[in-house]
Design a protein around this motif. Sequence first.
Motif, PDB file in Angstrom:
ATOM      1  N   TYR A   1      72.898  32.965  72.064  1.00 49.90           N
ATOM      2  CA  TYR A   1      73.822  32.747  73.180  1.00 49.90           C
ATOM      3  C   TYR A   1      75.125  33.521  73.054  1.00 49.90           C
ATOM      4  O   TYR A   1      76.002  33.385  73.902  1.00 49.90           O
ATOM      5  CB  TYR A   1      74.120  31.248  73.313  1.00 49.90           C
ATOM      6  CG  TYR A   1      72.877  30.448  73.588  1.00 49.90           C
ATOM      7  CD1 TYR A   1      72.341  30.377  74.875  1.00 49.90           C
ATOM      8  CD2 TYR A   1      72.218  29.772  72.565  1.00 49.90           C
ATOM      9  CE1 TYR A   1      71.190  29.653  75.132  1.00 49.90           C
ATOM     10  CE2 TYR A   1      71.069  29.034  72.805  1.00 49.90           C
ATOM     11  CZ  TYR A   1      70.563  28.980  74.093  1.00 49.90           C
ATOM     12  OH  TYR A   1      69.418  28.258  74.339  1.00 49.90           O
ATOM     13  N   ASP A   2      75.258  34.306  71.983  1.00 51.73           N
ATOM     14  CA  ASP A   2      76.451  35.123  71.768  1.00 51.73           C
ATOM     15  C   ASP A   2      77.729  34.285  71.864  1.00 51.73           C
ATOM     16  O   ASP A   2      78.674  34.636  72.559  1.00 51.73           O
ATOM     17  CB  ASP A   2      76.490  36.284  72.771  1.00 51.73           C
ATOM     18  CG  ASP A   2      77.507  37.333  72.377  1.00 51.73           C
ATOM     19  OD1 ASP A   2      77.722  37.540  71.171  1.00 51.73           O
ATOM     20  OD2 ASP A   2      78.099  37.947  73.295  1.00 51.73           O
ATOM     21  N   TRP A   3      77.727  33.149  71.175  1.00 55.54           N
ATOM     22  CA  TRP A   3      78.875  32.242  71.180  1.00 55.54           C
ATOM     23  C   TRP A   3      79.147  31.802  69.753  1.00 55.54           C
ATOM     24  O   TRP A   3      78.261  31.279  69.081  1.00 55.54           O
ATOM     25  CB  TRP A   3      78.580  31.034  72.069  1.00 55.54           C
ATOM     26  CG  TRP A   3      79.748  30.162  72.362  1.00 55.54           C
ATOM     27  CD1 TRP A   3      80.853  30.475  73.094  1.00 55.54           C
ATOM     28  CD2 TRP A   3      79.934  28.799  71.940  1.00 55.54           C
ATOM     29  NE1 TRP A   3      81.698  29.402  73.161  1.00 55.54           N
ATOM     30  CE2 TRP A   3      81.157  28.356  72.460  1.00 55.54           C
ATOM     31  CE3 TRP A   3      79.169  27.925  71.179  1.00 55.54           C
ATOM     32  CZ2 TRP A   3      81.645  27.079  72.243  1.00 55.54           C
ATOM     33  CZ3 TRP A   3      79.649  26.650  70.950  1.00 55.54           C
ATOM     34  CH2 TRP A   3      80.873  26.237  71.487  1.00 55.54           C
ATOM     35  N   ASP A   4      80.342  32.054  69.266  1.00 50.19           N
ATOM     36  CA  ASP A   4      80.703  31.712  67.895  1.00 50.19           C
ATOM     37  C   ASP A   4      81.377  30.346  67.837  1.00 50.19           C
ATOM     38  O   ASP A   4      82.221  30.024  68.674  1.00 50.19           O
ATOM     39  CB  ASP A   4      81.642  32.762  67.302  1.00 50.19           C
ATOM     40  CG  ASP A   4      80.949  34.107  67.146  1.00 50.19           C
ATOM     41  OD1 ASP A   4      79.757  34.111  66.787  1.00 50.19           O
ATOM     42  OD2 ASP A   4      81.601  35.135  67.396  1.00 50.19           O
ATOM     43  N   ILE A   5      80.997  29.574  66.842  1.00 51.99           N
ATOM     44  CA  ILE A   5      81.582  28.259  66.628  1.00 51.99           C
ATOM     45  C   ILE A   5      82.754  28.408  65.666  1.00 51.99           C
ATOM     46  O   ILE A   5      82.619  29.015  64.602  1.00 51.99           O
ATOM     47  CB  ILE A   5      80.532  27.295  66.038  1.00 51.99           C
ATOM     48  CG1 ILE A   5      79.373  27.115  67.009  1.00 51.99           C
ATOM     49  CG2 ILE A   5      81.158  25.948  65.701  1.00 51.99           C
ATOM     50  CD1 ILE A   5      78.221  26.292  66.456  1.00 51.99           C
ATOM     51  N   SER A   6      83.898  27.858  66.017  1.00 52.17           N
ATOM     52  CA  SER A   6      85.085  27.948  65.159  1.00 52.17           C
ATOM     53  C   SER A   6      84.891  27.102  63.906  1.00 52.17           C
ATOM     54  O   SER A   6      84.032  26.220  63.845  1.00 52.17           O
ATOM     55  CB  SER A   6      86.324  27.452  65.921  1.00 52.17           C
ATOM     56  OG  SER A   6      86.249  26.049  66.121  1.00 52.17           O
ATOM     57  N   ASN A   7      85.717  27.345  62.916  1.00 51.04           N
ATOM     58  CA  ASN A   7      85.647  26.542  61.692  1.00 51.04           C
ATOM     59  C   ASN A   7      85.969  25.075  61.971  1.00 51.04           C
ATOM     60  O   ASN A   7      85.387  24.185  61.351  1.00 51.04           O
ATOM     61  CB  ASN A   7      86.587  27.103  60.628  1.00 51.04           C
ATOM     62  CG  ASN A   7      86.032  28.356  59.995  1.00 51.04           C
ATOM     63  OD1 ASN A   7      84.889  28.747  60.220  1.00 51.04           O
ATOM     64  ND2 ASN A   7      86.849  29.016  59.196  1.00 51.04           N
ATOM     65  N   ASP A   8      86.888  24.822  62.889  1.00 53.58           N
ATOM     66  CA  ASP A   8      87.188  23.433  63.257  1.00 53.58           C
ATOM     67  C   ASP A   8      85.954  22.755  63.829  1.00 53.58           C
ATOM     68  O   ASP A   8      85.644  21.607  63.482  1.00 53.58           O
ATOM     69  CB  ASP A   8      88.318  23.364  64.282  1.00 53.58           C
ATOM     70  CG  ASP A   8      89.685  23.600  63.673  1.00 53.58           C
ATOM     71  OD1 ASP A   8      89.786  23.718  62.439  1.00 53.58           O
ATOM     72  OD2 ASP A   8      90.659  23.654  64.447  1.00 53.58           O
ATOM     73  N   GLU A   9      85.241  23.452  64.698  1.00 50.16           N
ATOM     74  CA  GLU A   9      84.012  22.894  65.269  1.00 50.16           C
ATOM     75  C   GLU A   9      82.986  22.646  64.162  1.00 50.16           C
ATOM     76  O   GLU A   9      82.285  21.639  64.174  1.00 50.16           O
ATOM     77  CB  GLU A   9      83.408  23.845  66.304  1.00 50.16           C
ATOM     78  CG  GLU A   9      84.229  24.011  67.556  1.00 50.16           C
ATOM     79  CD  GLU A   9      84.047  22.863  68.540  1.00 50.16           C
ATOM     80  OE1 GLU A   9      83.397  21.854  68.221  1.00 50.16           O
ATOM     81  OE2 GLU A   9      84.550  22.989  69.653  1.00 50.16           O
ATOM     82  N   LYS A  10      82.916  23.566  63.212  1.00 49.35           N
ATOM     83  CA  LYS A  10      81.966  23.412  62.104  1.00 49.35           C
ATOM     84  C   LYS A  10      82.298  22.183  61.262  1.00 49.35           C
ATOM     85  O   LYS A  10      81.400  21.471  60.816  1.00 49.35           O
ATOM     86  CB  LYS A  10      81.942  24.655  61.229  1.00 49.35           C
ATOM     87  CG  LYS A  10      81.269  25.835  61.895  1.00 49.35           C
ATOM     88  CD  LYS A  10      81.289  27.049  60.991  1.00 49.35           C
ATOM     89  CE  LYS A  10      80.649  28.239  61.663  1.00 49.35           C
ATOM     90  NZ  LYS A  10      80.651  29.429  60.793  1.00 49.35           N
ATOM     91  N   VAL A  11      83.573  21.920  61.062  1.00 46.50           N
ATOM     92  CA  VAL A  11      83.977  20.735  60.304  1.00 46.50           C
ATOM     93  C   VAL A  11      83.497  19.479  61.021  1.00 46.50           C
ATOM     94  O   VAL A  11      82.844  18.617  60.428  1.00 46.50           O
ATOM     95  CB  VAL A  11      85.510  20.692  60.098  1.00 46.50           C
ATOM     96  CG1 VAL A  11      85.967  19.316  59.609  1.00 46.50           C
ATOM     97  CG2 VAL A  11      85.945  21.770  59.122  1.00 46.50           C
ATOM     98  N   TYR A  12      83.825  19.373  62.298  1.00 43.94           N
ATOM     99  CA  TYR A  12      83.426  18.183  63.060  1.00 43.94           C
ATOM    100  C   TYR A  12      81.911  18.046  63.135  1.00 43.94           C
ATOM    101  O   TYR A  12      81.374  16.955  62.961  1.00 43.94           O
ATOM    102  CB  TYR A  12      84.017  18.212  64.467  1.00 43.94           C
ATOM    103  CG  TYR A  12      85.486  17.928  64.500  1.00 43.94           C
ATOM    104  CD1 TYR A  12      85.983  16.691  64.107  1.00 43.94           C
ATOM    105  CD2 TYR A  12      86.396  18.890  64.935  1.00 43.94           C
ATOM    106  CE1 TYR A  12      87.344  16.420  64.133  1.00 43.94           C
ATOM    107  CE2 TYR A  12      87.751  18.629  64.981  1.00 43.94           C
ATOM    108  CZ  TYR A  12      88.214  17.396  64.582  1.00 43.94           C
ATOM    109  OH  TYR A  12      89.560  17.136  64.618  1.00 43.94           O
ATOM    110  N   LEU A  13      81.229  19.138  63.391  1.00 46.06           N
ATOM    111  CA  LEU A  13      79.776  19.098  63.499  1.00 46.06           C
ATOM    112  C   LEU A  13      79.153  18.680  62.162  1.00 46.06           C
ATOM    113  O   LEU A  13      78.241  17.855  62.135  1.00 46.06           O
ATOM    114  CB  LEU A  13      79.249  20.460  63.952  1.00 46.06           C
ATOM    115  CG  LEU A  13      77.791  20.530  64.367  1.00 46.06           C
ATOM    116  CD1 LEU A  13      77.465  19.518  65.463  1.00 46.06           C
ATOM    117  CD2 LEU A  13      77.467  21.946  64.850  1.00 46.06           C
ATOM    118  N   THR A  14      79.661  19.218  61.072  1.00 48.78           N
ATOM    119  CA  THR A  14      79.159  18.848  59.746  1.00 48.78           C
ATOM    120  C   THR A  14      79.354  17.359  59.486  1.00 48.78           C
ATOM    121  O   THR A  14      78.440  16.685  58.999  1.00 48.78           O
ATOM    122  CB  THR A  14      79.863  19.676  58.650  1.00 48.78           C
ATOM    123  OG1 THR A  14      79.583  21.058  58.860  1.00 48.78           O
ATOM    124  CG2 THR A  14      79.412  19.264  57.261  1.00 48.78           C
TER     125      THR A  14
END
Length: 80
Positions: A51-64
């Motif tokens: 989808y050519d969309w990058d997830i920010s590190n903040d999003e990665k923290v919450y998702l994790t």
Amino acid sequence: MTHLRFFATRFIRKEKAENTHDDFLYEQVKKKYTAAFECTERIAAYIAKNYDWDISNDEKVYLTLHIHRITNRHQIDSSS
């Protein structure tokens, strides 16, 4: 659930969430919840590739954290 709903909305709208600069928290979550973080990285790679969309590190923290909580809850429920 609220964060996941907002995450999905941003994804659908292709809106980028900005990093709030807390690299310390990102590194701690990455280190403490390795299995959940690996899942997050696979999700991020899939979304970036397809989808050519990058997830920010903040999003990665919450998702994790959400992945860890859900998988941990499932393990606790299974052992009962």
